[in-house]
Design a protein around this motif. Structure first.
Motif, PDB file in Angstrom:
ATOM      1  N   LEU A 480       0.128   4.129 -30.462  1.00  0.00           N
ATOM      2  CA  LEU A 480       0.005   5.078 -29.609  1.00  0.00           C
ATOM      3  C   LEU A 480      -0.069   6.401 -30.381  1.00  0.00           C
ATOM      4  CD1 LEU A 480       0.120   6.879 -26.805  1.00  0.00           C
ATOM      5  CD2 LEU A 480       2.577   6.661 -26.983  1.00  0.00           C
ATOM      6  N   TRP A 489       4.835   8.209 -22.771  1.00  0.00           N
ATOM      7  CA  TRP A 489       4.520   6.974 -22.313  1.00  0.00           C
ATOM      8  C   TRP A 489       5.121   5.878 -23.179  1.00  0.00           C
ATOM      9  CZ3 TRP A 489       2.720   7.258 -17.497  1.00  0.00           C
ATOM     10  CH2 TRP A 489       1.802   8.410 -17.100  1.00  0.00           C
ATOM     11  N   PHE A 550      -4.144   3.727 -27.750  1.00  0.00           N
ATOM     12  CA  PHE A 550      -4.015   4.771 -26.603  1.00  0.00           C
ATOM     13  C   PHE A 550      -3.771   6.205 -27.220  1.00  0.00           C
ATOM     14  CE2 PHE A 550      -2.481   0.433 -25.552  1.00  0.00           C
ATOM     15  CZ  PHE A 550      -3.078   0.421 -24.276  1.00  0.00           C
ATOM     16  N   GLY A 552      -3.037  10.182 -26.400  1.00  0.00           N
ATOM     17  CA  GLY A 552      -2.525  10.980 -25.235  1.00  0.00           C
ATOM     18  C   GLY A 552      -2.173  12.325 -25.749  1.00  0.00           C
ATOM     19  N   THR A 597      -8.278   3.945 -25.560  1.00  0.00           N
ATOM     20  CA  THR A 597      -8.109   4.217 -24.207  1.00  0.00           C
ATOM     21  C   THR A 597      -7.422   5.563 -24.361  1.00  0.00           C
ATOM     22  OG1 THR A 597      -7.764   1.974 -23.375  1.00  0.00           O
ATOM     23  CG2 THR A 597      -7.017   3.691 -21.974  1.00  0.00           C
ATOM     24  N   ILE A 599      -4.990   8.159 -22.326  1.00  0.00           N
ATOM     25  CA  ILE A 599      -4.337   8.374 -21.078  1.00  0.00           C
ATOM     26  C   ILE A 599      -4.343   9.588 -20.816  1.00  0.00           C
ATOM     27  CG2 ILE A 599      -1.880   8.111 -20.569  1.00  0.00           C
ATOM     28  CD1 ILE A 599      -1.632   5.962 -22.443  1.00  0.00           C
ATOM     29  N   ASP A 601      -3.475  13.273 -18.901  1.00  0.00           N
ATOM     30  CA  ASP A 601      -2.172  13.700 -18.828  1.00  0.00           C
ATOM     31  C   ASP A 601      -2.106  14.069 -17.356  1.00  0.00           C
ATOM     32  OD1 ASP A 601       0.046  14.778 -20.046  1.00  0.00           O
ATOM     33  OD2 ASP A 601      -0.176  16.851 -19.832  1.00  0.00           O
ATOM     34  N   VAL A 650      -7.302   6.804 -18.274  1.00  0.00           N
ATOM     35  CA  VAL A 650      -6.484   6.412 -17.238  1.00  0.00           C
ATOM     36  C   VAL A 650      -5.853   7.718 -16.370  1.00  0.00           C
ATOM     37  CG1 VAL A 650      -3.907   5.833 -17.004  1.00  0.00           C
ATOM     38  CG2 VAL A 650      -5.216   4.718 -18.722  1.00  0.00           C
ATOM     39  N   THR A 652      -3.865   9.362 -14.021  1.00  0.00           N
ATOM     40  CA  THR A 652      -2.437   9.647 -13.650  1.00  0.00           C
ATOM     41  C   THR A 652      -2.190  10.564 -12.776  1.00  0.00           C
ATOM     42  OG1 THR A 652      -1.993  11.192 -15.464  1.00  0.00           O
ATOM     43  CG2 THR A 652      -1.788   8.815 -16.099  1.00  0.00           C
ATOM     44  N   LEU A 690       0.742   1.903 -15.046  1.00  0.00           N
ATOM     45  CA  LEU A 690      -0.064   2.003 -16.164  1.00  0.00           C
ATOM     46  C   LEU A 690      -0.718   0.677 -16.748  1.00  0.00           C
ATOM     47  CD1 LEU A 690      -0.651   4.006 -18.729  1.00  0.00           C
ATOM     48  CD2 LEU A 690       1.453   2.917 -19.811  1.00  0.00           C
ATOM     49  N   GLN A 693      -4.083  -0.098 -15.111  1.00  0.00           N
ATOM     50  CA  GLN A 693      -5.321   0.455 -15.749  1.00  0.00           C
ATOM     51  C   GLN A 693      -5.525   0.106 -17.318  1.00  0.00           C
ATOM     52  OE1 GLN A 693      -6.468   4.552 -14.757  1.00  0.00           O
ATOM     53  NE2 GLN A 693      -4.808   4.716 -13.059  1.00  0.00           N
ATOM     54  N   ILE A 694      -4.548  -0.145 -17.847  1.00  0.00           N
ATOM     55  CA  ILE A 694      -4.846  -0.504 -19.359  1.00  0.00           C
ATOM     56  C   ILE A 694      -5.121  -1.980 -19.867  1.00  0.00           C
ATOM     57  CG2 ILE A 694      -3.706   1.578 -20.085  1.00  0.00           C
ATOM     58  CD1 ILE A 694      -1.169   0.067 -21.060  1.00  0.00           C
TER      59      ILE A 694
END
Length: 706
Positions: A480, A489, A550, A552, A597, A599, A601, A650, A652, A690, A693-694
């Motif tokens: 991440l 996350w 990931f 973000g 991927t 993610i 916000d 993703v 959210t 989560l 979706q991942i």
């Protein structure tokens, strides 16, 4: 040498507190008025050292008991009164979260450790979104008292050394070196080390540096050095002293007008007001009549100087509490608040500060003055405990948790989290009571942040270890990357990594987005340390060859840095840079990762949930918030980047908001920790959402796949 009371120093105190007040109340162009605190530091170092060395040279010793008794009489009465009154009023006018913070800060202020508390909290006077503590200004008192734990002991040692040298002098006629002269060398060393540390630390960790006694010691030391050099400085011609004084006054004025919240401080910048103040003090020993001392000595300035300590203590809590309650904290409204603070400070000076400082009860027996310290603690702690109980009782909600209607809960086609968000909006629109037993509890919301252990990666030029998490024996790897909006996350990814056998690495640096853009620093200029961290994170991905990466982050709202190192802070241009930077980042990482991927916000919300939910009489309806449109723009930038590069994105937003409305409480969870970050507790609740979706489950087969 001119001895005794100097009215110009009282005027200088008045100037210092006036600059601080004008800055804090946002009156006029004095955005650097915070340098008034530095002026106070120099004055304090000058006066206290002058008293210590005079006593040492007069008596051959320094009475530590007498020194600390004088400090106790001077500092404690008014400081304790303001703490007590601020906490008492805060529990009645502030939200529960703010009042709870004030109670905790009062405890640290009582022990003169407030600066360490605020440095630990990451408090930033200039850039903090959350309202500052009404006792935040006690950090400067703490710095002074910490300095004076050490400095009198050093003077005492110099006294002992001077006596020893005198006894060894030939003929027993020489008294040996004077303590005043002996103090110069250690002060030069202290000043040099502290100033160098201040310059370095202010660049690498500006918030902590602002409150550190080690970055401020040189400022008190400059004042102390001026006191030690008075026997030499007084030999300057009166005209030179007057010119020196005017130069010092101009330096302080320029700093108050030219500096602002973006100035790296204390650092190099603090030298301007600090040296300027020292010049004013040194130039006032025997100046010509045309010096500024006459202006500083007029009765209104002397009077404000007398009240300066009380003015400093009262002005800040008045601005913060009134500002939070009614919005009267700046401009002409701030001037109105200050108009009320002036008579309050005068009363405090005449009926609390001055009488207790001069009381025979404490002056006759020095030990009684020293005993003011434990007396204050004994009296204050029960009051703080009672205030804490009041706050705890007021923030406990009594309503039931929000539930999804039974017909929806039994529908397998319904996303239950999305349904719970909608049910929570409906409950808010019906103005239902705040549920009891919230997760996290309201007063713990600000601390509900995922722990990264040793892998914070915030400090510059330090080794960056890797901290494997999740299933550390797993045969798969996930990474991440991003800022605090990626960090939120971590609870969900930790659980999923353990569940499906992944070793997890979290390459997180606060304020450093995963998009390949360079944010603009708080104190101006490109964040080169962020760029270095981004390069390092890419290198780790290349080495680890993870199965999943990931990304973000949220866009740094201060702005980004253009190719020619200029600030870009208009939202449309920033959004375009943010998207293009993320596309470049995907290109960098994709050859080294099984899957990349983004993610997305969640939308930022319109107000702080913690203070809102802890307001007296708060309901779910009073804390129903709306989406912040700027955050939606940046979210869409990353959505477009993902689409352009064909990587998953993703979504959210539906876990937090629906049709532009965002409930502060979803079920019995507080969804947002503040306006832009989600709570750790709610992130854990979203683990399965989560995963849907991942798809970290190795057994997952994409729809339509063979």
């Amino acid at each position: 040498m001119q001895a005794g009371f100097r009215p110009d120093i009282q005027g200088l105190r008045a100037l210092a507190v006036l600059l601080v007040i004008l800055d804090h109340a946002k009156i006029g162009p004095f955005h650097g008025g915070f340098v008034g605190v530095d002026v106070f530091f120099v004055i304090s170092g000058f006066l206290i050292t002058g008293l210590l060395v005079s006593e040492a040279e007069r008596t051959g010793r320094v009475s530590l008991l007498g020194f600390y008794a004088r400090r106790a009489r001077r500092i404690l009465p008014a400081a304790t009164l303001v703490i007590v009154v601020t906490v008492w009023i805060g529990t009645r006018l502030l939200s529960g979260v703010e009042a709870d913070g004030a109670v905790k800060d009062a405890l640290w202020a009582t022990f003169f450790l407030a600066n360490f508390k605020f440095a630990s909290d990451g408090t930033d006077y200039f850039q903090n979104e959350n309202p500052p503590s009404p006792l935040q200004h006690y950090w400067s008192l703490a710095v002074e008292e910490q300095f004076y734990v050490v400095w009198p002991l050093l003077v005492l040692l110099l006294c002992v050394y001077a006596t020893w040298r005198a006894k060894r002098s030939s003929g027993q006629r020489s008294l040996g070196p004077r303590v005043r002269d002996l103090g110069v060398s250690p002060l030069v060393v202290i000043i040099g080390i502290s100033f160098a540390y201040s310059v370095s630390y202010s660049t690498t960790d500006p918030v902590s540096a602002y409150f550190s006694p080690f970055t401020r010691a040189w400022e008190l030391g400059i004042g102390a050095l001026a006191a030690c050099l008075t026997t030499r400085l007084i030999l300057l011609k009166p005209g030179v002293q007057a010119a020196l004084s005017w130069g010092g006054l101009v330096a302080v004025a320029v700093a108050s007008l030219a500096f602002d919240g973006t100035t790296v401080f204390p650092g190099y910048a603090a030298a301007l007001p600090v040296v300027g103040t020292a010049a004013l003090l040194a130039g006032g020993l025997r100046p010509a009549g045309w010096g500024p001392q006459r202006l500083l000595s007029i009765r209104p300035m002397r009077l404000a100087g007398d009240w300066s300590y009380s003015l400093y203590l009262w002005h800040w809590p008045a601005l913060i509490i009134i500002g939070e309650r009614w919005g009267w904290d700046s401009g002409w409204r701030g001037a109105v608040v200050m108009a009320g603070v002036v008579p309050l400070s005068a009363l405090s000076y005449h009926y609390v500060e001055n009488p207790l400082r001069r009381a025979k009860l404490f002056r006759v027996r020095r030990m009684r003055g020293v005993l003011l310290y434990p007396a204050v603690v004994v009296l204050t702690l029960p009051m703080l405990a009672a205030a804490n109980n009041v706050v705890q009782n007021e923030v406990n909600g009594g309503g039931p948790p929000i539930l999804v209607p039974e017909s929806v809960a039994q529908d397998p086609q319904q996303d239950q989290v999305v349904a719970l968000v909608k049910a929570s909006i409906t409950a808010a629109q019906a103005d239902q009571d705040v549920p009891g037993d919230l997760k996290p509890p309201i007063l713990q919301l600000g601390e509900d942040i995922p722990d990264l252990g040793e892998c914070q990666y915030f400090k510059i030029n330090e080794d960056r270890p890797l901290c494997p998490r999740g299933d550390t024996d797993g045969d798969k790897t996930l990474v991440l990357i991003g800022d605090s909006h990626a960090r939120q996350w971590v609870p969900a990814l930790d659980e999923l990594a353990q569940r499906y056998g992944y070793v997890a690495y979290y390459l997180i640096r606060e304020g450093c987005p995963s998009s390949d853009v360079t944010p603009w620093m708080v104190h101006g200029g490109p964040s080169t340390d962020c760029a270095a961290f981004q390069d390092w994170a890419r290198e780790q991905v290349a080495d680890l060859q993870p199965d999943a990466v990931f990304l973000g982050s949220e866009a740094n709202r201060r702005g980004f840095t253009s190719d020619d190192d200029e600030l870009v802070d208009d939202v449309p241009t920033m959004a375009q840079m943010y998207q293009e930077g993320m596309e470049r980042e995907i290109d960098y990482l994709s050859p080294h990762a099984g899957k990349v991927t983004i993610i997305g916000d969640p939308p930022a919300v319109s107000e702080e949930p913690g203070p809102c939910l802890s307001e007296p009489g708060a309901t779910l309806g009073s804390c129903l918030m709306t989406e912040d449109p700027v955050s939606l723009t940046f979210i869409d930038s990353l959505r477009q980047a993902a689409a352009a590069k064909g990587v998953p994105f993703v979504e959210t937003g539906s876990w937090f908001c629906s049709d532009g409305l965002c409930p502060s409480v979803v079920g019995d969870y507080i969804a947002h920790r503040d306006r832009t970050h989600i709570s750790r507790s709610y992130a854990g609740f979203l683990t399965d959402e989560l995963e849907a979706q991942i798809h970290l489950d190795p057994a997952y087969v994409a729809p339509g796949a063979a």
